[in-house]
Design a protein around this motif. Structure first.
Motif, PDB file in Angstrom:
ATOM      1  N   GLY A 109       0.799  -1.217   0.000  1.00 24.24           N
ATOM      2  CA  GLY A 109       0.000   0.000   0.000  1.00 24.24           C
ATOM      3  C   GLY A 109       0.825   1.255   0.000  1.00 24.24           C
ATOM      4  N   SER A 110       2.107   1.106   0.353  1.00 24.47           N
ATOM      5  CA  SER A 110       2.993   2.269   0.339  1.00 24.47           C
ATOM      6  C   SER A 110       4.387   1.960  -0.174  1.00 24.47           C
ATOM      7  CB  SER A 110       3.101   2.868   1.749  1.00 24.47           C
ATOM      8  OG  SER A 110       3.660   1.936   2.649  1.00 24.47           O
ATOM      9  N   THR A 111       4.855   0.726   0.001  1.00 25.10           N
ATOM     10  CA  THR A 111       6.235   0.370  -0.326  1.00 25.10           C
ATOM     11  C   THR A 111       6.276  -0.909  -1.146  1.00 25.10           C
ATOM     12  OG1 THR A 111       6.998   1.354   1.755  1.00 25.10           O
ATOM     13  CG2 THR A 111       8.520  -0.143   0.638  1.00 25.10           C
ATOM     14  N   VAL A 112       7.183  -0.949  -2.129  1.00 20.48           N
ATOM     15  CA  VAL A 112       7.422  -2.157  -2.909  1.00 20.48           C
ATOM     16  C   VAL A 112       8.697  -2.820  -2.404  1.00 20.48           C
ATOM     17  CG1 VAL A 112       7.830  -3.132  -5.206  1.00 20.48           C
ATOM     18  CG2 VAL A 112       6.311  -1.157  -4.936  1.00 20.48           C
ATOM     19  N   LYS A 113       8.642  -4.123  -2.162  1.00 13.88           N
ATOM     20  CA  LYS A 113       9.812  -4.904  -1.776  1.00 13.88           C
ATOM     21  C   LYS A 113      10.017  -6.039  -2.773  1.00 13.88           C
ATOM     22  CE  LYS A 113       9.982  -4.224   3.251  1.00 13.88           C
ATOM     23  NZ  LYS A 113       9.952  -4.908   4.571  1.00 13.88           N
ATOM     24  N   ALA A 114      11.270  -6.372  -3.001  1.00 10.43           N
ATOM     25  CA  ALA A 114      11.621  -7.464  -3.904  1.00 10.43           C
ATOM     26  C   ALA A 114      12.208  -8.608  -3.090  1.00 10.43           C
ATOM     27  CB  ALA A 114      12.621  -6.985  -4.951  1.00 10.43           C
ATOM     28  N   CYS A 286      12.619   0.268 -10.071  1.00  6.68           N
ATOM     29  CA  CYS A 286      11.453   1.042 -10.491  1.00  6.68           C
ATOM     30  C   CYS A 286      11.880   2.189 -11.401  1.00  6.68           C
ATOM     31  CB  CYS A 286      10.707   1.598  -9.284  1.00  6.68           C
ATOM     32  SG  CYS A 286      10.020   0.318  -8.184  1.00  6.68           S
ATOM     33  N   THR A 287      11.255   2.265 -12.570  1.00  5.25           N
ATOM     34  CA  THR A 287      11.558   3.328 -13.529  1.00  5.25           C
ATOM     35  C   THR A 287      10.255   3.900 -14.074  1.00  5.25           C
ATOM     36  OG1 THR A 287      11.695   1.700 -15.321  1.00  5.25           O
ATOM     37  CG2 THR A 287      13.758   2.319 -14.240  1.00  5.25           C
ATOM     38  N   ILE A 294       7.051   1.656 -13.467  1.00  7.64           N
ATOM     39  CA  ILE A 294       7.122   0.202 -13.629  1.00  7.64           C
ATOM     40  C   ILE A 294       8.144  -0.339 -12.648  1.00  7.64           C
ATOM     41  CG2 ILE A 294       7.356  -1.690 -15.278  1.00  7.64           C
ATOM     42  CD1 ILE A 294       5.343   0.422 -16.203  1.00  7.64           C
ATOM     43  N   CYS A 295       7.738  -1.267 -11.787  1.00 10.90           N
ATOM     44  CA  CYS A 295       8.656  -1.878 -10.824  1.00 10.90           C
ATOM     45  C   CYS A 295       8.893  -3.346 -11.180  1.00 10.90           C
ATOM     46  CB  CYS A 295       8.101  -1.765  -9.412  1.00 10.90           C
ATOM     47  SG  CYS A 295       8.057  -0.080  -8.762  1.00 10.90           S
ATOM     48  N   GLY A 296      10.159  -3.730 -11.208  1.00 11.34           N
ATOM     49  CA  GLY A 296      10.526  -5.097 -11.534  1.00 11.34           C
ATOM     50  C   GLY A 296      11.627  -5.601 -10.621  1.00 11.34           C
ATOM     51  N   ILE A 307      13.485  -5.076 -19.232  1.00 13.17           N
ATOM     52  CA  ILE A 307      12.189  -4.441 -19.459  1.00 13.17           C
ATOM     53  C   ILE A 307      12.322  -2.925 -19.390  1.00 13.17           C
ATOM     54  CG2 ILE A 307       9.919  -4.060 -18.400  1.00 13.17           C
ATOM     55  CD1 ILE A 307       9.918  -7.079 -17.741  1.00 13.17           C
ATOM     56  N   ALA A 308      13.051  -2.408 -18.398  1.00 15.16           N
ATOM     57  CA  ALA A 308      13.256  -0.963 -18.298  1.00 15.16           C
ATOM     58  C   ALA A 308      13.982  -0.424 -19.522  1.00 15.16           C
ATOM     59  CB  ALA A 308      14.037  -0.628 -17.027  1.00 15.16           C
ATOM     60  N   GLN A 309      14.963  -1.167 -20.031  1.00 16.63           N
ATOM     61  CA  GLN A 309      15.685  -0.732 -21.225  1.00 16.63           C
ATOM     62  C   GLN A 309      14.768  -0.707 -22.442  1.00 16.63           C
ATOM     63  OE1 GLN A 309      19.211  -3.326 -21.482  1.00 16.63           O
ATOM     64  NE2 GLN A 309      20.425  -1.553 -20.881  1.00 16.63           N
ATOM     65  N   MET A 310      14.011  -1.775 -22.645  1.00 16.54           N
ATOM     66  CA  MET A 310      13.132  -1.819 -23.809  1.00 16.54           C
ATOM     67  C   MET A 310      12.098  -0.700 -23.760  1.00 16.54           C
ATOM     68  SD  MET A 310      12.500  -5.888 -24.554  1.00 16.54           S
ATOM     69  CE  MET A 310      11.465  -5.541 -25.988  1.00 16.54           C
TER      70      MET A 310
END
Length: 597
Positions: A109-114, A286-287, A294-296, A307-310
């Motif tokens: 809801g606020s933070t993305v973790k990998a 994330c970019t 977009i986060c990967g 994905i970020a490069q493409m």
């Protein structure tokens, strides 16, 4: 939950406004089940699904239902993913399971973790693991089948770590659906039956042969009720004692014995390697792309970077006006997409590996996704195909690396979940090749992820970044992805796919389809697959017209028409008839399903 028939139209409305659809009058959808995926497969159009509160998308209806049960009981997205993965271990054993690894992106809801649950090489491994005594790379399947290819499994440690942070339901309760199915039996799906029919190596393991084949050597057919009491017992032990039951007891010792005592291709994995495995929490990559973020996954996955490069290159070249018409990709779009892919895959093959062992240029992901650098790369795209792209030289690239030759294969699975509390996740999970190393222990298959390392440790340019090293995680293309409205914490979409190194192209296709071409996620998933991995321009067999092929050849493309059996899942936020809902999609090339309330 309401089902909505897919209409392949180019929608003029903005992404979140969606398209206008005629709701199906039934309350449930019986998703179609195409034949086997990684081998030759059929394409069967699927419906999209809607729900208001929570949703889970997975590669098998039984696994989807397990995740749904957890969400219905008030569980979190992580709870649902764990229940889903345990059932996938049972019903989709060729693709993922507790004997393998996974990557998970989580949003609270606020933070993305990998979360990194990638397998690790044993302490005894070295860069010559897949070399003959004469110094040549072994034949691929000579490396795969047996104990040599097995890495320390990571998925259970990763899921336990995520559950400690984000679980709501008890750990033990998450295993109940899989234990019940394993004890009472599940119906062999057309996909699993088809895979068994085409499989060449599984019968060499007596344990696997006794489970997957009858006494005459015939594969279990579709519709057969298959029981797995050994797996039920393993899952019961893990549910009661946590992941330590797998990593620090007799299960680990049994894995070691299986690996090290293989009659012709023993491996070096030990119970100590398994006991020492650690899942990691990493910073997501994330970019920004146009109006979205977009986060990967970061390394050891190459998915997030590529994905970020493409997308960075396609933003400069602007693929938005080139939407498909009548399910036919635009030749200019395929050209731009393939050329951007060539450039991204060239960098991937040169620079990306486990960053705990091998630094990226400038010791960061930033140089490879730098806007100026990507503009320079995009400028290399002309009206003619470049054929094979050369790797770039991003800022800080001062080490000469060799070219990786790892032949990453596609037996993998993907799960997307949103829960009723605003949490979401995207998880891609794998044992690597179909049926992994073809070694079965206590009702589950062991991975062959070590073959994702480069078989050659160096070339004339220098050492290969993705060479085998003890304790190292092999590079992956798995690309779990979360999409947000730029500048906000508003989740737009969760998506991902199996498919080996083609995962990157599959996921970018869905991102372009939804974000640029205003399709819903089911429409984008259902689009024909296309792209290049810095080789031929690959078009999906049975979905590419002669006109498209000739248009690409006229631009200098070496076109290869081939099976491209993605297994995309996706959940996106959209409006249907003025009401905001979650809309889910599953790949018509496989037997996945979506469910929610």
């Amino acid at each position: 939950m309401t089902s909505i028939k897919v209409i392949l139209c180019a929608c003029a409305a903005a992404l979140l406004a969606g398209c206008a659809f005629a709701p199906n009058q039934q309350n449930q959808v019986a998703p179609s089940r195409p034949q086997a995926p990684e081998i030759a497969t059929g394409y069967s159009e699927k419906s999209g699904w809607t729900a208001k509160t929570f949703m889970v998308a997975a590669a098998n209806p039984l696994a989807t239902d397990a995740g749904y049960q957890m969400l219905k009981a008030g569980g979190s997205a992580v709870d649902a993913a764990i229940a889903t993965q345990m059932v996938l271990t049972l019903v989709e054993p060729q693709s993922s399971g507790i004997g393998g690894g996974a990557f998970l992106l989580h949003f609270d809801g606020s933070t993305v973790k990998a979360f990194d649950g990638r397998e690790t090489a044993p302490a005894s491994a070295d860069e010559n693991l897949f070399r003959t005594p004469q110094g040549k790379a072994v034949n691929f399947y000579d490396g795969v089948v047996g104990g040599r290819s097995v890495g320390a499994p990571g998925v259970l440690r990763m899921l336990e770590l995520a559950h400690k942070q984000y679980g709501k339901l008890s750990w033990a309760s998450l295993f109940a659906p899989a234990i019940t199915l394993a004890e009472e039996g599940f119906t062999v799906s057309p996909r699993l039956a088809g895979m068994l029919k085409s499989e060449q190596y599984l019968k060499k393991d007596p344990v696997a042969a006794a489970y997957f084949y009858d006494k005459d050597g015939n594969p279990r057919p579709a519709g057969y009720l298959l029981k797995n009491p050994e797996l039920a017992q393993v899952l019961r032990e893990i549910s009661q004692d946590g992941a330590d039951a797998f990593y620090k007891g007799r299960i680990a010792r049994d894995i070691e014995a299986k690996v090290r005592n293989h009659p012709v291709n023993p491996g070096g994995l030990t119970a100590a390697d398994i006991a020492g495995y650690q899942a990691r929490v990493r910073e997501p990559l994330c970019t920004d792309y146009k109006a979205w973020t977009i986060c990967g996954m970061p390394p050891p996955s190459s998915g997030g970077i590529a994905i970020a490069q493409m997308l960075g290159m396609l933003e400069i070249r602007d693929i938005r006006p080139l939407a498909p018409k009548n399910d036919e990709p635009n030749a200019e779009a395929v050209h731009l997409f393939s050329e951007a892919g060539r450039l991204a895959y060239a960098d991937r093959g040169r620079y990306v590996a486990d960053t705990d062992f091998v630094p990226l240029p400038g010791n960061s992901v930033k140089p490879l996704i730098d806007k100026k650098y990507l503009a320079e790369r995009a400028a290399l795209i002309t009206d003619k195909s470049m054929g094979t792209a050369t790797f770039g030289v991003p800022p800080g690239a001062n080490v000469a690396w060799g070219l990786d030759n790892s032949p990453e294969l596609p037996s993998t699975s993907h799960v997307s979940v949103v829960d009723g509390s605003g949490n979401a996740l995207s998880m891609t999970t794998s044992i690597e090749d179909a049926f992994g190393s073809r070694q079965m222990v206590r009702g589950f298959l062991l991975n062959n992820q070590l073959t994702d390392f480069s078989f050659d440790p160096a070339d004339a340019n220098g050492p290969v970044a993705n060479r085998v090293q003890p304790g190292k995680r092999p590079r992956s293309s798995m690309a779990p992805t979360l999409v947000f409205a730029k500048g906000t914490k508003r989740l737009v979409m969760s998506t991902g796919s199996p498919g080996g190194s083609a995962i990157i192209n599959y996921v970018v296709k869905v991102l372009v389809g939804t974000l640029d071409w205003n399709l819903n996620v089911q429409q984008a998933i259902s689009l024909p697959n296309f792209g290049s991995r810095n080789g031929p321009t690959e078009l999906e067999q049975g979905r590419a017209s002669d006109t498209l092929i000739e248009q690409l050849k006229a631009r200098g493309h070496n076109v290869r028409v081939m099976e491209q059996t993605s297994g995309l899942q996706g959940i996106m936020r959209m409006n249907v008839h003025g009401e905001e809902v979650w809309f889910g999609g599953a790949d018509p090339r496989r037997e996945g399903a979506v469910r929610g309330d």
